[in-house]
Write an enzyme that holds these catalytic residues in place. Structure first.
Site, PDB file in Angstrom:
ATOM      1  N   ARG A  81       0.808  -1.227   0.000  1.00  0.00           N
ATOM      2  CA  ARG A  81       0.000   0.000   0.000  1.00  0.00           C
ATOM      3  C   ARG A  81       0.837   1.272   0.000  1.00  0.00           C
ATOM      4  O   ARG A  81       1.936   1.302   0.568  1.00  0.00           O
ATOM      5  CB  ARG A  81      -0.937   0.000   1.211  1.00  0.00           C
ATOM      6  CG  ARG A  81      -2.010  -1.085   1.128  1.00  0.00           C
ATOM      7  CD  ARG A  81      -2.771  -1.216   2.440  1.00  0.00           C
ATOM      8  NE  ARG A  81      -3.875  -2.149   2.303  1.00  0.00           N
ATOM      9  CZ  ARG A  81      -3.758  -3.470   2.459  1.00  0.00           C
ATOM     10  NH1 ARG A  81      -2.581  -4.010   2.758  1.00  0.00           N
ATOM     11  NH2 ARG A  81      -4.818  -4.264   2.311  1.00  0.00           N
ATOM     12  N   HIS A 106      -1.138  -2.541  -4.377  1.00  0.00           N
ATOM     13  CA  HIS A 106      -0.573  -3.367  -5.455  1.00  0.00           C
ATOM     14  C   HIS A 106      -0.579  -2.662  -6.816  1.00  0.00           C
ATOM     15  O   HIS A 106      -0.820  -3.290  -7.852  1.00  0.00           O
ATOM     16  CB  HIS A 106      -1.288  -4.707  -5.540  1.00  0.00           C
ATOM     17  CG  HIS A 106      -1.105  -5.586  -4.335  1.00  0.00           C
ATOM     18  ND1 HIS A 106       0.008  -5.523  -3.529  1.00  0.00           N
ATOM     19  CD2 HIS A 106      -1.913  -6.547  -3.792  1.00  0.00           C
ATOM     20  CE1 HIS A 106      -0.111  -6.419  -2.554  1.00  0.00           C
ATOM     21  NE2 HIS A 106      -1.256  -7.045  -2.678  1.00  0.00           N
ATOM     22  N   HIS A 176       2.973 -13.076  -4.712  1.00  0.00           N
ATOM     23  CA  HIS A 176       1.800 -13.140  -3.832  1.00  0.00           C
ATOM     24  C   HIS A 176       1.225 -14.561  -3.753  1.00  0.00           C
ATOM     25  O   HIS A 176       0.005 -14.741  -3.746  1.00  0.00           O
ATOM     26  CB  HIS A 176       0.735 -12.169  -4.335  1.00  0.00           C
ATOM     27  CG  HIS A 176      -0.129 -11.583  -3.262  1.00  0.00           C
ATOM     28  ND1 HIS A 176      -0.893 -12.355  -2.419  1.00  0.00           N
ATOM     29  CD2 HIS A 176      -0.346 -10.295  -2.896  1.00  0.00           C
ATOM     30  CE1 HIS A 176      -1.562 -11.567  -1.598  1.00  0.00           C
ATOM     31  NE2 HIS A 176      -1.242 -10.304  -1.855  1.00  0.00           N
ATOM     32  N   ASP A 248      -2.151  -9.449   8.827  1.00  0.00           N
ATOM     33  CA  ASP A 248      -1.904  -8.865   7.508  1.00  0.00           C
ATOM     34  C   ASP A 248      -1.023  -7.646   7.735  1.00  0.00           C
ATOM     35  O   ASP A 248      -1.441  -6.504   7.555  1.00  0.00           O
ATOM     36  CB  ASP A 248      -3.212  -8.481   6.802  1.00  0.00           C
ATOM     37  CG  ASP A 248      -2.992  -8.020   5.364  1.00  0.00           C
ATOM     38  OD1 ASP A 248      -1.881  -8.199   4.844  1.00  0.00           O
ATOM     39  OD2 ASP A 248      -3.942  -7.484   4.769  1.00  0.00           O
ATOM     40  N   GLU A 312       5.127 -12.473   1.838  1.00  0.00           N
ATOM     41  CA  GLU A 312       5.466 -11.593   0.722  1.00  0.00           C
ATOM     42  C   GLU A 312       6.709 -10.775   1.090  1.00  0.00           C
ATOM     43  O   GLU A 312       6.619  -9.803   1.836  1.00  0.00           O
ATOM     44  CB  GLU A 312       4.299 -10.665   0.399  1.00  0.00           C
ATOM     45  CG  GLU A 312       2.991 -11.378   0.114  1.00  0.00           C
ATOM     46  CD  GLU A 312       1.810 -10.444   0.277  1.00  0.00           C
ATOM     47  OE1 GLU A 312       1.773  -9.401  -0.416  1.00  0.00           O
ATOM     48  OE2 GLU A 312       0.936 -10.729   1.113  1.00  0.00           O
TER      49      GLU A 312
END
Length: 347
Positions: A81, A106, A176, A248, A312
């Site tokens: 982001r 993304h 991803h 996350d 990631e």
């Protein structure tokens, strides 16, 4: 071993989309497509020698043109982001696609590298995907991107990235892939065990934009410096987990010096498969699949919330707005972007 090439589908414009399969003598296979330089299948033996696909995805290329969860794809030019979907570089303001509340996620949902058809080059047991990008999506610079996947006899899937730009720009590439070490059709990953050599993470505000703080994990559910189940504290009464619906978040890898280092180990509770992850990058976004929408994947498997997890490797999200984060600006006078990430499988 020779790389096998097969037809995987067609683009909306009628272009053929291919699948490339790498294999070794241990029974491991990795299938990749030139659509998004995406990892489609990854077959890995378990403790009893049973080989199963351990990544989420689709059976046909056409399904990847939706793919809201970005299954298996290379993300670029910027993964994760950017707050406010804007940034300023060298005195110039750049506007990005507003696609995640008021932020950018993304790069672009439709024009990002995960939706591009890449050129390919096969050398030995590797496939290199190549892409050129001339200042699209609001990011400056004429960029040349290269991602090489290779598979060796030690059951290591290696991802090597290189990118250049004629101007300074943001380059923060990642893959991803969603892993489920018990098999892509086996259900939830909350029973998986995870260890990360990462004692600091970046707290966020609503919308998953970092506050700028680099916080200790000690005494919080964010602590994976000692092995624990992914689901052990995922629903704890902890503000950061509530904001993101679970894990996350971005973690800073301890001792980062740009060299390849082991930063995480994951174990599937049913299969006994172990994945060790290595990277040259400073950070990792551990995502527990909190927002996977219920959908049909490969072999008619049903994917749902927390059916797979992502590690990631990256520069920190919104790094362009935080000078104390490692810089994700490359190209021009700042030189080329390079990184390596390795996923090694054991049982």
């Amino acid at each position: 071993m020779a790389v096998e090439k097969s037809l995987f589908g067609k683009s909306p414009e009628g272009q053929e989309i291919s699948l490339y399969t790498l294999s070794n003598s241990k029974g491991m296979k990795a299938s990749l497509t030139d659509l998004g330089a995406t990892l489609v299948r990854l077959f890995v033996p378990d403790v009893e020698g049973k080989v199963e696909d351990v990544v989420l995805g689709f059976d046909r290329a056409e399904k990847y043109y939706q793919n809201p969860s970005f299954f298996g794809a290379v993300i670029g030019p910027n993964a994760n982001r950017i707050g406010g979907a804007t940034f300023t570089l060298d005195g110039v303001n750049y506007q990005l696609d507003v696609n995640d509340n008021e932020n950018n996620l993304h790069s672009h949902a439709e024009l990002g590298y995960h939706k591009r058809l890449w050129e390919t080059k096969i050398v030995d047991n590797s496939v290199t995907f190549l892409l050129e990008d001339d200042a699209t999506m609001g990011f400056p610079g004429y960029k040349k991107i290269q991602v090489t996947y290779s598979l060796n006899e030690e059951n290591e899937l290696k991802l090597e990235y290189h990118a250049s730009s004629d101007q300074r720009t943001i380059l923060n590439l990642t893959n991803h892939t969603y892993f489920n070490l018990d098999g892509a059709k086996s259900g939830l990953i909350t029973g998986h065990e995870l260890w990360m050599e990462a004692s600091r993470y970046t707290p966020t505000v609503a919308g998953s934009i970092p506050t700028g703080e680099i916080a200790s994990v000690t005494g919080t559910p964010m602590d994976f410096t000692v092995v624990k189940r992914v689901g052990q504290e995922i629903d704890a009464d902890f503000e950061q987990l509530k904001l993101a619906g679970g894990y996350d978040h971005n973690w800073f890898i301890d001792g980062w010096d740009g060299e390849l280092r082991h930063f995480a180990t994951v174990k599937g509770p049913k299969s006994g498969r172990v994945m060790k992850a290595y990277t040259t990058l400073p950070c990792v976004q551990f995502y527990a699949g909190n927002f996977i929408a219920t959908q049909v994947g490969k072999e008619n498997a049903t994917y749902e919330k927390r059916s797979g997890l992502c590690l990631e490797t990256q520069y920190a999200p919104d790094a362009i707005h935080h000078e104390h984060f490692p810089s994700c600006v490359f190209g021009g006078t700042s030189g080329d972007y390079t990184s390596v990430t390795v996923y090694r499988f054991e049982s």
